[in-house]
Scaffold this active site. Structure first.
Site, PDB file in Angstrom:
ATOM      1  CB  SER A  51      -1.002  -0.040   1.142  1.00  0.00           C
ATOM      2  OG  SER A  51      -1.544   1.154   1.265  1.00  0.00           O
ATOM      3  CE1 TYR A 110      -4.135  -2.434   5.135  1.00  0.00           C
ATOM      4  CE2 TYR A 110      -3.514  -0.161   4.807  1.00  0.00           C
ATOM      5  CZ  TYR A 110      -3.896  -1.230   4.317  1.00  0.00           C
ATOM      6  OH  TYR A 110      -3.763  -1.445   3.091  1.00  0.00           O
TER       7      TYR A 110
END
Length: 253
Positions: free
Chosen positions: A137, A150
């Site tokens: 990501s 995350y």
């Protein structure tokens, strides 16, 4: 020897779209897709739309028993894995102290432990020109307050992918880390749980189909990192030249 592609997180979002597009593009080059996710019903829907035969493996990859099941199936079938797409993962918005303990553990277990374990399980069945695609990501580029766990797990994925690429270079096994920004999927519905999304994300959402199409092209080019959209490419460059404490202050508002 059967030529297969393994896709985790295949029931929705980026994993689902990757399965559909990759199967259509490579339908004459692969024999079977193995689709792995928790929701059998959704997996069956994906399988019905795919251009090649699909095997559905239902299960939560956080559980070792499910990973063991995949390992046993590989040992039984002994296929050639042409591509592994590690797409299973999730995130929760919120400060670490606000996140549920089960989510802190779950993000780490699925995004880090399961991804690493699945890669290790599948590697013996790959050879020259096989490919591993790991969903990282743009959150991997720098620490993200209010999305800290995350982002940290995705930093692991990016680092792991780059190291693995080097390790596998002698066997000509290629590794690509995919680092998109916000993508229009159900991911953020799960991540937010009623919490507001960070202010800047609404300006950067991209279409899932376009992002996946771009990713597949980068995978075919054997790129080390695939970054879709100009803003995320700029963020990547900024993360290399500016202090992270400054960037964290900006994104924290």
């Amino acid at each position: 020897m059967k030529k297969i592609v393994i896709i985790t997180g295949a029931s929705s979002g980026i994993g689902r779209e990757f399965a559909l597009q990759f199967a259509k593009k490579k339908r004459n080059e692969i024999d079977e897709l193995w689709l792995i996710a928790r929701r059998r019903g959704e997996l069956q829907k994906v399988a019905e739309k795919c251009s090649v035969h699909c095997a559905v493996l239902e299960g939560d990859l956080q559980k070792k028993s499910v990973r063991d099941q995949l390992e046993m199936l590989l040992d039984k079938e002994k296929p050639k894995v042409q591509l592994l797409f590690n797409g299973a993962g999730y995130g929760k918005i919120g400060q670490v102290a606000e996140n549920k303990l089960e989510d802190v553990e779950g993000m780490t277990m699925l995004n880090v432990v399961a991804l690493s374990a699945i890669t290790r399980i599948v590697l013996p069945y790959m050879d020259q020109n096989s490919v591993i695609v790991n969903m990282a990501s743009s959150a991997a580029f720098l620490p993200q307050p209010d999305f800290g766990v995350y982002a940290a797990t995705k930093s692991f994925v990016l680092s792991f992918s780059r190291a693995l690429r080097r390790e596998c270079s002698k066997e000509n096994i290629w590794v690509t880390a995919v680092c998109p920004g916000p993508v229009k999927t159900e991911f953020f519905q799960v991540a937010q749980e009623g919490k507001p999304s960070p202010w800047y994300k609404k300006f950067f959402y991209v279409d899932c189909k376009k992002m996946v199409s771009y990713t597949i092209k980068d995978v075919e080019k054997r790129k080390e990192i695939s970054i879709y959209s100009i803003p995320m490419k700029i963020l990547y460059l900024l993360s290399k030249v500016l202090p992270h404490r400054l960037l964290m202050k900006i994104i924290s508002g």
